[in-house]
Design an enzyme around this catalytic site. Structure first.
Site, mmCIF file in Angstrom:
data_model
loop_
_atom_site.group_PDB
_atom_site.id
_atom_site.type_symbol
_atom_site.label_atom_id
_atom_site.label_comp_id
_atom_site.label_asym_id
_atom_site.label_seq_id
_atom_site.Cartn_x
_atom_site.Cartn_y
_atom_site.Cartn_z
ATOM 1 N N ASP A 32 0.855 -1.193 0.000
ATOM 2 C CA ASP A 32 0.000 0.000 0.000
ATOM 3 C C ASP A 32 0.886 1.236 0.000
ATOM 4 O O ASP A 32 1.690 1.431 0.914
ATOM 5 C CB ASP A 32 -0.885 -0.043 1.262
ATOM 6 C CG ASP A 32 -1.924 1.057 1.282
ATOM 7 O OD1 ASP A 32 -2.091 1.761 0.255
ATOM 8 O OD2 ASP A 32 -2.565 1.220 2.338
ATOM 9 N N ASP B 241 -3.054 2.193 -5.950
ATOM 10 C CA ASP B 241 -1.897 2.197 -5.053
ATOM 11 C C ASP B 241 -1.856 1.032 -4.073
ATOM 12 O O ASP B 241 -1.123 1.066 -3.107
ATOM 13 C CB ASP B 241 -1.848 3.523 -4.279
ATOM 14 C CG ASP B 241 -2.795 3.549 -3.109
ATOM 15 O OD1 ASP B 241 -3.965 3.149 -3.277
ATOM 16 O OD2 ASP B 241 -2.377 3.962 -2.018
ATOM 17 N N GLU B 242 -2.635 0.005 -4.338
ATOM 18 C CA GLU B 242 -2.721 -1.111 -3.393
ATOM 19 C C GLU B 242 -2.834 -2.416 -4.152
ATOM 20 O O GLU B 242 -3.571 -2.485 -5.136
ATOM 21 C CB GLU B 242 -4.034 -0.994 -2.621
ATOM 22 C CG GLU B 242 -3.956 -0.531 -1.214
ATOM 23 C CD GLU B 242 -5.355 -0.591 -0.612
ATOM 24 O OE1 GLU B 242 -5.713 -1.638 -0.066
ATOM 25 O OE2 GLU B 242 -6.077 0.408 -0.711
HETATM 26 MG MG LIG Z 1 -2.394 3.915 0.135
#
Ligand SMILES: [Mg+2]
Length: 367
Positions: free
Chosen positions: A22, A116-117
């Site tokens: 993350d 983003d993960e």
């Molecule tokens: Mg994040």
């Protein structure tokens, strides 16, 4: 704890090694990277000061209580020096692709959750690194080298715990939850912090005297299913640190949606909630016709100035009834109230499972 281990015996597959990566304050960090004037300062990516919401906040802004999804006016009040920056999604997408390329140097089993993960299954990784924590270190170092950005990672033997772990040493840290630690980790967790348990379920659990993972674990499977239906079984196993869902590479998100543009713009919550009902009907009818199911409900709102926002919520098991879809959709709208501008269009969609596909979170559970 020994009893618990015995309970887990049975059709337990090989131990998986899963990493949840993350990025830290992703959009805001990209902006600070690309504009030195923003570094070390409270930054919010999102709409202007008068209207709109914060899409992402830098850590400097978070110290003032600024959070994503917060109305920009509130954020500005909390943090008068807050600097607003317009989002640049093309840049975020490009960085996201760089990150995925780095993941792919270690494993083909990558399940992105957002830009983003992602979950990675590194049980058998391409560089034959023995410890998943070392894979995570290598990935984070490479991300830093290539993008200049910090990532955090959670490492565990299932997805649920890996996601929980990635929050534990944020920012720029990583944390391992081993099989020995798993049950104790979940035991102490307030039910509201369980991924997939929203405010409504959390309140229901509290009213039943269930406040922590331990409280849940003390219940029988029958009790949990009687109170929470299908999701009850998921909670039952999760409260024991057990989650056999696979990391699913190249998951194609399919969605079923309906939307409507109104003759006149709407401002009133009740009027908008009423307009959601025919959309929910349409989506649910389509799902029933096609045998489609999904866990992610998305609300789309187009304002009278044509700006569009979407808000999503994922539940642990596929939405099982029209009324559940309605409840989730209306709750998403309610969360956005009061809206800053009149609304000209609303949409509802349900996504994340293929047609005819069964709900994986039920399939994989040990009996
Ligand atoms: Mg994040």
């Amino acid at each position: 704890m020994t009893d618990e281990a015995d309970d887990q015996a049975g059709p337990v597959a090989r131990q998986r090694k899963i990493i949840h990566v993350d990025m830290d304050a992703f959009y805001a960090s990209v902006e600070q990277r690309d504009n030195p004037d923003l570094r070390g300062k409270p930054v919010a990516v999102g709409g202007s000061r008068e209207r709109g919401v914060v899409a992402a906040a830098s850590y400097e802004a978070r110290k003032f209580g600024v959070r994503s999804a917060m109305p920009s006016v509130t954020a500005k009040r909390q943090c008068p020096d807050l600097i607003f920056v317009k989002p640049r999604f093309e840049v975020y997408k490009a960085v996201s692709q760089q990150i995925r390329d780095i993941f792919a140097e270690h494993t083909p089993i990558i399940e992105p959750l957002s830009l983003d993960e992602a979950y990675l299954d590194v049980t058998e990784n391409l560089q034959a690194i023995a410890l998943a924590r070392d894979v995570a270190l290598a990935i984070r170092a490479r991300i830093k080298e290539v993008t200049g950005l910090n990532a955090s990672a959670g490492i565990s033997y299932n997805k649920f715990l890996a996601k929980l772990a990635s929050d534990h040493r944020k920012p720029n840290g990583q944390y391992v939850i081993s099989p020995e630690m798993g049950p104790a980790f979940v035991e102490a967790l307030p039910v509201g912090k369980f991924h997939g348990i929203g405010p409504a379920t959390s309140a229901k659990m509290n009213s039943l005297g269930l406040h922590t993972g331990l409280d849940m674990r003390n219940q029988t499977l029958d009790f949990m299913q009687a109170k929470f239906g299908k999701a009850g079984a998921y909670y039952y196993w999760i409260s024991r640190g057990i989650d056999d869902r696979e990391v699913r590479a190249n998951r194609i998100r399919k969605s079923v949606g309906a939307e409507n543009t109104f003759a006149g713009d709407l401002t009133d919550f009740d009027a908008m909630a009423a307009e959601l009902l025919p959309l929910v009907d349409k989506v649910w009818r389509h799902c029933e016709d096609k045998g489609s199911r999904g866990r992610t409900v998305t609300l789309k709102v187009k304002f009278n100035d044509f700006e569009i926002i979407t808000r999503s919520r994922s539940v642990p098991v596929a939405v099982s009834s029209r009324s559940e879809l309605e409840r989730l959709s209306v709750a998403l709208l309610q969360n956005e109230m009061p809206l800053s501008r009149p609304v000209r269009l609303l949409g509802v969609s349900l996504s994340s499972l293929h047609e005819g596909e069964q709900d994986e979170s039920q399939l994989g559970l040990p009996i």
